[in-house]
Design an enzyme around this catalytic site. Structure first.
Site, PDB file in Angstrom:
ATOM      1  N   GLY A 196     -13.191  -8.799  90.827  1.00 32.31           N
ATOM      2  CA  GLY A 196     -13.391  -7.516  90.469  1.00 32.31           C
ATOM      3  C   GLY A 196     -14.728  -6.900  90.830  1.00 32.31           C
ATOM      4  O   GLY A 196     -15.456  -6.284  89.971  1.00 32.31           O
ATOM      5  N   ALA A 197     -15.412  -7.486  91.789  1.00 35.21           N
ATOM      6  CA  ALA A 197     -16.864  -7.523  92.084  1.00 35.21           C
ATOM      7  C   ALA A 197     -17.320  -6.342  92.809  1.00 35.21           C
ATOM      8  O   ALA A 197     -18.313  -6.308  93.446  1.00 35.21           O
ATOM      9  CB  ALA A 197     -17.320  -8.586  92.570  1.00 35.21           C
ATOM     10  N   SER A 208     -12.177  -8.196  75.533  1.00 33.46           N
ATOM     11  CA  SER A 208     -12.240  -6.791  74.665  1.00 33.46           C
ATOM     12  C   SER A 208     -11.906  -6.968  73.338  1.00 33.46           C
ATOM     13  O   SER A 208     -11.077  -7.978  73.059  1.00 33.46           O
ATOM     14  CB  SER A 208     -11.030  -5.915  75.312  1.00 33.46           C
ATOM     15  OG  SER A 208     -10.880  -4.794  74.649  1.00 33.46           O
ATOM     16  N   GLY A 265     -18.100  -1.198  88.981  1.00 35.10           N
ATOM     17  CA  GLY A 265     -18.418  -1.356  87.399  1.00 35.10           C
ATOM     18  C   GLY A 265     -19.147  -2.671  87.079  1.00 35.10           C
ATOM     19  O   GLY A 265     -20.093  -3.106  87.726  1.00 35.10           O
ATOM     20  N   ILE A 266     -18.624  -3.344  86.007  1.00 35.39           N
ATOM     21  CA  ILE A 266     -19.158  -4.500  85.527  1.00 35.39           C
ATOM     22  C   ILE A 266     -19.236  -5.684  86.500  1.00 35.39           C
ATOM     23  O   ILE A 266     -20.512  -6.373  86.573  1.00 35.39           O
ATOM     24  CB  ILE A 266     -18.121  -4.816  84.278  1.00 35.39           C
ATOM     25  CG1 ILE A 266     -18.226  -3.826  83.086  1.00 35.39           C
ATOM     26  CG2 ILE A 266     -18.994  -6.202  83.768  1.00 35.39           C
ATOM     27  CD1 ILE A 266     -17.215  -4.142  82.187  1.00 35.39           C
ATOM     28  N   ASP A 299      -6.107  -9.306  96.933  1.00 34.12           N
ATOM     29  CA  ASP A 299      -5.220  -8.608  96.268  1.00 34.12           C
ATOM     30  C   ASP A 299      -4.824  -9.601  94.998  1.00 34.12           C
ATOM     31  O   ASP A 299      -3.582 -10.152  95.210  1.00 34.12           O
ATOM     32  CB  ASP A 299      -4.179  -7.589  96.785  1.00 34.12           C
ATOM     33  CG  ASP A 299      -3.618  -6.847  95.827  1.00 34.12           C
ATOM     34  OD1 ASP A 299      -3.561  -6.860  94.498  1.00 34.12           O
ATOM     35  OD2 ASP A 299      -2.524  -5.832  96.290  1.00 34.12           O
ATOM     36  N   TYR A 354       8.088  -1.275  76.620  1.00 32.93           N
ATOM     37  CA  TYR A 354       6.888  -1.479  76.997  1.00 32.93           C
ATOM     38  C   TYR A 354       6.003  -0.247  76.617  1.00 32.93           C
ATOM     39  O   TYR A 354       6.425   0.960  76.308  1.00 32.93           O
ATOM     40  CB  TYR A 354       7.246  -1.030  78.735  1.00 32.93           C
ATOM     41  CG  TYR A 354       5.571  -1.239  79.373  1.00 32.93           C
ATOM     42  CD1 TYR A 354       4.966  -2.592  79.576  1.00 32.93           C
ATOM     43  CD2 TYR A 354       4.886  -0.129  79.700  1.00 32.93           C
ATOM     44  CE1 TYR A 354       3.616  -2.527  80.050  1.00 32.93           C
ATOM     45  CE2 TYR A 354       3.785  -0.190  80.322  1.00 32.93           C
ATOM     46  CZ  TYR A 354       3.180  -1.156  80.531  1.00 32.93           C
ATOM     47  OH  TYR A 354       1.807  -1.583  81.161  1.00 32.93           O
TER      48      TYR A 354
END
Length: 287
Positions: free
Chosen positions: A10-11, A143, A14-15, A62, A162
């Site tokens: 996830g680079a 989190s 954002g973070i 992915d 859900y």
């Protein structure tokens, strides 16, 4: 630091992007992973503009899909064998999502569970030999929402009832259990796992979700901090010469975490995860 390789999922925004930029500027060899080749190219350009001498590469995958996790793990392993003496200093499992509706990956896994947790489990599993050789550290993006929830063992995909927030919170609790389980199993081999709570951060995670999650995120996002601020805790953990003693960190300080984070729950989750991924327990070091 040029001999120390850090892999970040996830680079591209954002973070993850700000952490990659921070570590590359400090001299770590950085391998970033993103879903889009175009965004990977843009992320690398962004980092090199600030640090022209940085050793940074990007791989496209992915991570919702297990075949993609397995493919990119092999690519990382080959890069490490060529450039890093087969040693991985840190794996930052940062890729994550929020979803408003129940959807599954091609493997039939609920998508928040698939990306926020199971992809991290499988990638870590496949890179364990490199982490062990490098006496490395694994960092999960966690989190505060992991508190006040339990794992729904009887229906971990939440197929019968859900709720997007329940799915998100459970996935973050599972990330905590992954770190706990790794420490229980591999601390004696030099590996340490951590979870970073980045706080409320101005990212696009909620914008991509659609539905009610996107609406809620529209009102929460303006109160968030910059991703560059959150990146400091990841950088602090990577910068320490010896492994920090805590498990769960926020603003470079250890924090209290849920009572659900137990060895028994971690063992149960590891067993389930191996089943879902088709991997064998106790086979990591022999790869």
């Amino acid at each position: 630091m040029s001999d120390k390789t850090v892999v970040i999922t996830g680079a591209t925004s954002g973070i993850g992007l700000e952490t990659a930029a921070l570590l590359a500027k400090e001299g770590f060899r950085v391998i970033g992973i993103g879903r889009s080749g175009e965004r990977c190219h843009a992320a690398r350009k962004y980092i090199l503009e600030a640090a022209p001498e940085a050793d940074v590469a990007y791989l496209t995958a992915d991570l919702y899909h297990q075949r993609e996790v397995l493919r990119v793990a092999l690519e990382i392993h080959d890069i490490l064998a060529e450039k890093g003496n087969g040693e991985l200093f840190a794996l930052i499992n940062n890729a994550g999502c929020a979803q408003s509706y129940y959807t599954t990956s091609e493997d039939g896994i609920e998508r928040q569970f698939a990306l926020n947790y199971l992809a991290a489990f499988l990638l870590t599993h496949k890179l364990l030999p490199d982490l062990i050789k490098g006496r490395g550290r694994v960092i999960m993006t966690g989190s505060e929402s992991h508190k006040g929830i339990r794992v729904h063992w009887d229906d971990i995909m939440l197929t019968h009832r859900y709720h997007p927030l329940t799915a998100y919170k459970q996935s973050k609790l599972c990330g905590m259990l992954l770190a706990k389980g790794l420490n229980d199993r591999y601390a004696g081999m030099g590996i340490r796992a951590f979870v970073v709570d980045p706080g409320l951060v101005k990212t696009d995670i909620g914008d991509k979700a659609g539905g009610i999650v996107k609406i809620v995120w529209h009102f929460r996002k303006p109160f968030g901090i910059s991703p560059a601020v959150s990146a400091q805790t990841y950088g602090w953990i990577c910068r320490q010469e010896t492994h920090p003693a805590g498990l769960y960190y926020c603003k470079c300080q250890p924090c209290k975490y849920s009572r659900e984070v137990t060895g028994q729950n971690a063992d149960r989750l590891f067993q389930l995860s191996h089943c879902l991924c088709g991997t064998e327990q106790n086979s990591e070091v022999a790869q």
